[in-house]
Design a protein around this motif. Structure first.
Motif, PDB file in Angstrom:
ATOM      1  N   LEU A  41      21.292 103.221 -21.582  1.00 16.58           N
ATOM      2  CA  LEU A  41      21.162 104.023 -22.802  1.00 16.58           C
ATOM      3  C   LEU A  41      21.868 103.364 -23.987  1.00 16.58           C
ATOM      4  N   THR A  42      23.055 102.802 -23.720  1.00 16.19           N
ATOM      5  CA  THR A  42      23.838 102.183 -24.794  1.00 16.19           C
ATOM      6  C   THR A  42      23.148 100.952 -25.358  1.00 16.19           C
ATOM      7  N   THR A  43      22.561 100.154 -24.469  1.00 14.61           N
ATOM      8  CA  THR A  43      21.926  98.906 -24.906  1.00 14.61           C
ATOM      9  C   THR A  43      20.433  99.071 -25.173  1.00 14.61           C
ATOM     10  N   GLN A  44      19.921 100.268 -24.944  1.00 12.65           N
ATOM     11  CA  GLN A  44      18.500 100.581 -25.126  1.00 12.65           C
ATOM     12  C   GLN A  44      17.609  99.651 -24.300  1.00 12.65           C
ATOM     13  N   GLN A  45      18.051  99.373 -23.087  1.00 19.58           N
ATOM     14  CA  GLN A  45      17.255  98.586 -22.150  1.00 19.58           C
ATOM     15  C   GLN A  45      16.641  99.571 -21.159  1.00 19.58           C
ATOM     16  N   TRP A  46      15.504 100.092 -21.545  1.00 13.42           N
ATOM     17  CA  TRP A  46      14.886 101.210 -20.838  1.00 13.42           C
ATOM     18  C   TRP A  46      14.410 100.855 -19.437  1.00 13.42           C
ATOM     19  N   GLY A  47      14.144  99.597 -19.190  1.00 13.11           N
ATOM     20  CA  GLY A  47      13.718  99.183 -17.861  1.00 13.11           C
ATOM     21  C   GLY A  47      14.742  99.473 -16.775  1.00 13.11           C
ATOM     22  N   PHE A  48      16.021  99.476 -17.154  1.00 20.01           N
ATOM     23  CA  PHE A  48      17.065  99.770 -16.175  1.00 20.01           C
ATOM     24  C   PHE A  48      17.003 101.220 -15.693  1.00 20.01           C
ATOM     25  N   LEU A  49      16.377 102.094 -16.462  1.00 22.06           N
ATOM     26  CA  LEU A  49      16.278 103.500 -16.044  1.00 22.06           C
ATOM     27  C   LEU A  49      15.496 103.636 -14.740  1.00 22.06           C
ATOM     28  N   ALA A  50      14.473 102.818 -14.563  1.00 21.69           N
ATOM     29  CA  ALA A  50      13.704 102.844 -13.313  1.00 21.69           C
ATOM     30  C   ALA A  50      14.595 102.455 -12.134  1.00 21.69           C
ATOM     31  N   GLY A  51      15.426 101.453 -12.343  1.00 23.21           N
ATOM     32  CA  GLY A  51      16.368 101.042 -11.300  1.00 23.21           C
ATOM     33  C   GLY A  51      17.382 102.121 -10.989  1.00 23.21           C
ATOM     34  N   VAL A  52      17.859 102.792 -12.023  1.00 20.37           N
ATOM     35  CA  VAL A  52      18.818 103.881 -11.829  1.00 20.37           C
ATOM     36  C   VAL A  52      18.208 104.968 -10.949  1.00 20.37           C
ATOM     37  N   VAL A  53      16.975 105.329 -11.236  1.00 18.05           N
ATOM     38  CA  VAL A  53      16.307 106.374 -10.440  1.00 18.05           C
ATOM     39  C   VAL A  53      16.126 105.897  -9.001  1.00 18.05           C
ATOM     40  N   ALA A  54      15.602 104.696  -8.816  1.00 16.83           N
ATOM     41  CA  ALA A  54      15.322 104.183  -7.474  1.00 16.83           C
ATOM     42  C   ALA A  54      16.602 104.032  -6.647  1.00 16.83           C
TER      43      ALA A  54
END
Length: 78
Positions: free
Chosen positions: A43-56
């Motif tokens: 969220l801080t770096t606005q790297q939205w692709g990491f959100l998928a990793g967080v969920v998985a």
């Protein structure tokens, strides 16, 4: 600050895997805490692709945490 994030995220992730390898039942809770850091980083770096990793990763860590906590039974804490 970017370098601090890298070291912190790496340290938490490796700690989780090290503890899991030693079959410490609460290792997966360390991993869950690490996902909170990954969420903040994403969220801080606005790297939205990491959100998928967080969920998985969160799904796997929560599943393992529940299973290992149930299996813990009468074992001594490590």
């Amino acid at each position: 600050m970017s370098e601090l994030w890298s070291w912190a995220l790496t340290a938490v992730g490796l700690t989780c895997f090290y503890l899991a390898g030693r079959k410490v039942w609460w290792a997966w809770y360390v991993g869950i805490a690490g996902q909170v850091l990954w969420l903040a980083y994403s969220l801080t770096t606005q790297q939205w692709g990491f959100l998928a990793g967080v969920v998985a990763y969160s799904v796997v860590y929560v599943r393992n945490a529940v299973a290992w906590t149930r299996e813990r039974g009468g074992e001594d804490e490590r």
